[in-house]
Design an enzyme around this catalytic site. Structure first.
Site, PDB file in Angstrom:
ATOM      1  N   GLY A  35       4.722  -0.723   4.853  1.00 32.83           N
ATOM      2  CA  GLY A  35       5.271  -1.956   5.407  1.00 32.83           C
ATOM      3  C   GLY A  35       4.920  -2.123   6.867  1.00 32.83           C
ATOM      4  N   GLY A 107      12.624  -1.430  -3.373  1.00 27.65           N
ATOM      5  CA  GLY A 107      12.684  -1.787  -4.775  1.00 27.65           C
ATOM      6  C   GLY A 107      13.166  -3.194  -4.998  1.00 27.65           C
TER       7      GLY A 107
END
Length: 449
Positions: A35, A107
């Site tokens: 990320g 998730g």
């Protein structure tokens, strides 16, 4: 490909003389492959729980001053490839009244709309889970509260939460779709991360994977753990092919060794007479090394990266994906000109990046032939568990044969690793893998049909 394959990190030092903010910082820097758009940390110290978060790379966003302002002996951190519309939704989110909870996770919660009253945006699922946990903590101890939350939520998650009472709560979904590992300094398990590379980077020792359905609760005096829920394991196959760092070990498997096996199976399934093997930096380099070893075709360095590592496949727009390729990969002309090239890539989503690279190699540099080999199986379907694969209408593998794709991208030949080859390379039983992106068969969802 956009993605919510975020990175989470947590550390509990058990001694108030420690300051862990720098450990969290380096753990997040190690997870930046997961990320690059937002980052944040929540640190617990003498002044309670303090949260600092914002947009950008962890190594840019955090400064000497900001790390000094969040001193403490325990805390959690998060990196994400997505930029939420509201800064408050950057993780760790911090919510609750009575009991305050900071939470970050990797998730997707499938039933997040059922967890709270009123309208909720998809990016607010972490807020919904944190509020649910804060509510449970009002009348239960942390282990019971987390177990109750896990019984209510459904989806793929690896999460770390921290309460304003100084408790760190760790949980992994019952199928273990998202990776989560635990490490230690000495005897005490005190570090948790999405990938083992982050454990290595801070100088801790990898101890184990957090088991699917398992909960850990850390406080100043003890560590409690419980396998709260049990289900059939279904680990994400794409973590091995694309997401994880090659120096990580997840679910007991070395990512590097898996990628070397992928290269061997690619060579076995799709040999070609060529002069040079070139891997697209960086994920495909082990594939290319192993392909070269297996075929005897020399491997050459075909590209030099400009600037920092940047995941072009997860850039949000077509313009950024195109510019990203040109910015990051400058070809070495002498390694390519006049050669028959085997070009090895890690995945092909829309075909944009591959077409651009092949065009540069053939038409601008003068490669004699370009044969594309892909180290993953055909990517044919979206992912409901947070990996935001484009819609099926955008996935080139869902609509075209390999022969048709080779014409679209301008290659002489084109081939994906077979599904059987990918499973053998990972080394886990097929029924313990989530391969929904390749098969359209998804755990959790298939149980509802």
């Amino acid at each position: 490909m956009n993605s919510e394959r975020c990175g989470v990190f947590g550390i509990y030092a058990f001694d108030e003389c420690w300051n862990v903010s720098r450990f969290i910082y380096y753990g997040l820097v190690a997870l930046q492959n997961r990320g690059q758009e937002t980052c944040g940390m929540a640190v617990f110290g003498e002044k309670g729980l303090k949260v600092v978060k914002g947009k950008g790379l962890a190594e840019d966003f955090f400064t000497e001053k900001s790390l000094e302002e969040v001193k403490g002996w325990a805390g959690i951190g998060h990196v994400s490839p997505l930029e939420p519309h509201c800064n408050e939704n950057i993780q760790p989110v911090y919510v609750g009244d009575g009991v305050r909870v900071a939470l970050c996770y990797n998730g997707k919660i499938l039933n997040y709309k059922e967890l709270c009253e009123g309208e909720i945006k998809p990016e607010e699922d972490a807020v919904a889970v944190a509020n649910l946990l804060a509510k449970e903590l009002k009348h239960s101890d942390p282990l019971e509260a987390m177990e109750s939350v896990m019984e209510k939520i459904r989806g793929a998650y690896s999460l770390i939460a921290f309460t304003d009472k100084g408790e760190m709560i760790v949980a992994r979904d019952p199928k273990g779709i998202k990776p989560l590992v635990i490490g230690s300094y000495g005897f005490d398990h005190g570090a948790v991360a999405s990938e083992s590379a982050a454990i290595d980077v801070i100088g801790a020792d990898l101890k184990a994977d957090v088991k699917p359905g398992e909960i850990y609760v850390f406080n100043s005096y003890s560590i409690d753990r419980k396998r709260a829920l049990k289900d059939r394991e279904r680990h994400c196959a794409f973590e091995y092919v694309y997401f994880c760092r090659p120096d990580s070990i997840i679910n007991g498997k070395s990512v590097y060794e898996v990628r070397m096996k992928i290269g061997e199976y690619l060579a076995e399934e799709f040999p070609v007479d060529a002069d040079v093997v070139i891997g697209v930096p960086e994920t495909a380099i082990p594939f290319a090394m192993a392909y070269s070893n297996a075929t005897g075709i020399p491997i050459h360095m075909g590209f030099v990266r400009s600037g920092r590592s940047m995941r072009t496949a997860i850039r949000p727009t077509q313009f950024e994906r195109l510019v990203g390729v040109q910015l990051k990969l400058n070809p070495i002309k002498s390694a390519i000109r006049g050669k028959r090239v085997v070009l090895i890539d890690d995945s092909v989503v829309r075909g944009t990046t591959t077409r651009n690279i092949v065009n540069i190699m053939r038409n601008k540099i003068g490669a004699k032939e370009v044969h594309v080999r892909v180290g993953s199986s055909r990517l044919i379907a979206p992912c409901p568990f947070g990996v935001e694969v484009p819609g099926k209408d955008e996935l080139i593998a869902a609509h075209l044969t390999e022969e048709e794709i080779s014409k679209v991208v301008g290659a002489d030949t084109f081939a994906w690793l077979s599904l059987e080859g990918m499973v053998k390379a990972i080394g886990l039983p097929k029924d313990k893998l989530c391969m929904g992106c390749f098969t359209e068969e998804y755990p959790y969802l298939e149980e509802e049909t």
